[in-house]
Design a protein around this motif. Structure first.
Motif, short mmCIF file in Angstrom:
data_model
loop_
_atom_site.label_atom_id
_atom_site.label_comp_id
_atom_site.label_asym_id
_atom_site.label_seq_id
_atom_site.Cartn_x
_atom_site.Cartn_y
_atom_site.Cartn_z
N VAL A 40 -1.44 10.58 6.01
CA VAL A 40 -1.66 10.07 7.37
C VAL A 40 -2.66 8.92 7.36
O VAL A 40 -2.45 7.90 8.03
CB VAL A 40 -2.12 11.19 8.33
CG1 VAL A 40 -2.56 10.63 9.67
CG2 VAL A 40 -1.00 12.21 8.53
N ALA A 41 -3.71 9.04 6.58
CA ALA A 41 -4.71 7.97 6.50
C ALA A 41 -4.10 6.69 5.95
O ALA A 41 -4.39 5.59 6.43
CB ALA A 41 -5.90 8.40 5.64
N VAL A 42 -3.21 6.82 4.96
CA VAL A 42 -2.55 5.65 4.39
C VAL A 42 -1.64 5.01 5.44
O VAL A 42 -1.64 3.79 5.62
CB VAL A 42 -1.74 6.01 3.12
CG1 VAL A 42 -0.91 4.82 2.64
CG2 VAL A 42 -2.66 6.51 2.02
N PHE A 43 -0.87 5.84 6.16
CA PHE A 43 0.01 5.31 7.20
C PHE A 43 -0.80 4.60 8.29
O PHE A 43 -0.40 3.55 8.78
CB PHE A 43 0.86 6.42 7.84
CG PHE A 43 1.87 7.02 6.90
CD1 PHE A 43 2.61 6.23 6.03
CD2 PHE A 43 2.10 8.39 6.90
CE1 PHE A 43 3.55 6.78 5.17
CE2 PHE A 43 3.04 8.95 6.04
CZ PHE A 43 3.76 8.15 5.18
N GLU A 44 -1.93 5.18 8.67
CA GLU A 44 -2.78 4.55 9.69
C GLU A 44 -3.33 3.22 9.20
O GLU A 44 -3.41 2.26 9.95
CB GLU A 44 -3.90 5.50 10.10
CG GLU A 44 -3.41 6.67 10.92
CD GLU A 44 -4.49 7.70 11.21
OE1 GLU A 44 -5.54 7.70 10.54
OE2 GLU A 44 -4.26 8.52 12.12
N GLU A 45 -3.70 3.17 7.92
CA GLU A 45 -4.20 1.93 7.33
C GLU A 45 -3.12 0.84 7.34
O GLU A 45 -3.38 -0.31 7.69
CB GLU A 45 -4.64 2.19 5.89
CG GLU A 45 -5.12 0.99 5.13
CD GLU A 45 -5.39 1.32 3.67
OE1 GLU A 45 -5.07 0.46 2.82
OE2 GLU A 45 -5.92 2.40 3.38
N VAL A 46 -1.91 1.23 6.98
CA VAL A 46 -0.79 0.28 6.96
C VAL A 46 -0.48 -0.18 8.38
O VAL A 46 -0.30 -1.38 8.63
CB VAL A 46 0.45 0.91 6.29
CG1 VAL A 46 1.68 0.05 6.49
CG2 VAL A 46 0.18 1.13 4.80
N ARG A 93 0.84 -1.21 0.00
CA ARG A 93 0.00 0.00 0.00
C ARG A 93 0.87 1.25 0.00
O ARG A 93 0.49 2.29 -0.54
CB ARG A 93 -0.93 -0.03 1.21
CG ARG A 93 -1.84 1.15 1.35
CD ARG A 93 -2.95 1.12 0.29
NE ARG A 93 -3.91 2.17 0.55
CZ ARG A 93 -3.92 3.36 -0.06
NH1 ARG A 93 -3.02 3.63 -0.96
NH2 ARG A 93 -4.83 4.25 0.24
N LEU A 94 2.06 1.17 0.57
CA LEU A 94 2.96 2.32 0.62
C LEU A 94 3.54 2.66 -0.75
O LEU A 94 3.95 3.80 -0.98
CB LEU A 94 4.10 2.07 1.61
CG LEU A 94 3.70 1.94 3.08
CD1 LEU A 94 4.91 1.59 3.92
CD2 LEU A 94 3.04 3.21 3.58
N SER A 95 3.60 1.71 -1.65
CA SER A 95 4.20 1.95 -2.96
C SER A 95 3.40 2.97 -3.77
O SER A 95 3.96 3.63 -4.65
CB SER A 95 4.33 0.65 -3.75
OG SER A 95 3.06 0.13 -4.07
N GLY A 96 2.13 3.13 -3.49
CA GLY A 96 1.31 4.11 -4.20
C GLY A 96 1.22 5.45 -3.50
O GLY A 96 0.47 6.32 -3.91
N LEU A 97 2.00 5.63 -2.46
CA LEU A 97 1.92 6.85 -1.67
C LEU A 97 2.22 8.10 -2.50
O LEU A 97 1.63 9.15 -2.27
CB LEU A 97 2.88 6.76 -0.48
CG LEU A 97 2.60 7.66 0.70
CD1 LEU A 97 1.22 7.43 1.27
CD2 LEU A 97 3.65 7.45 1.77
N GLY A 98 3.10 7.99 -3.48
CA GLY A 98 3.43 9.13 -4.32
C GLY A 98 2.27 9.63 -5.16
O GLY A 98 2.26 10.78 -5.59
N ASP A 99 1.27 8.78 -5.37
CA ASP A 99 0.10 9.15 -6.16
C ASP A 99 -1.02 9.72 -5.30
O ASP A 99 -2.06 10.11 -5.82
CB ASP A 99 -0.42 7.92 -6.92
CG ASP A 99 0.60 7.36 -7.89
OD1 ASP A 99 1.40 8.15 -8.44
OD2 ASP A 99 0.61 6.13 -8.07
N VAL A 100 -0.81 9.74 -4.00
CA VAL A 100 -1.83 10.19 -3.05
C VAL A 100 -1.48 11.61 -2.59
O VAL A 100 -0.32 11.88 -2.28
CB VAL A 100 -1.89 9.23 -1.84
CG1 VAL A 100 -2.88 9.71 -0.80
CG2 VAL A 100 -2.24 7.83 -2.29
#
Length: 57
Positions: free
Chosen positions: A28-34, A15-22
């Motif tokens: 923060v929401a992505v980090f919390e999800e991970v 999920r972190l690999s797509g962080l650049g597109d977010v």
């Protein structure tokens, strides 16, 4: 990204690999999800049945 050797961990970390597109505001929401996914995976480590483990009860 470094391989974890654990498919469930790798799936969560992917999920972190797509962080650049977010947008940055959503990072923060992505980090919390991970983090939540990693915690769930860690919590489930002891849930394996003896048939999946080393045969000990």
């Amino acid at each position: 990204m470094t391989e974890s050797g654990e498919a469930r961990v790798a799936a969560v970390l992917a999920r972190l690999s797509g962080l650049g597109d977010v947008p940055v505001g959503e990072h923060v929401a992505v980090f919390e999800e991970v983090l939540s996914g990693l915690e769930a995976t860690l919590a489930s480590v002891g849930d394996a049945s003896p048939a999946q483990g080393d045969g000990r009860p």
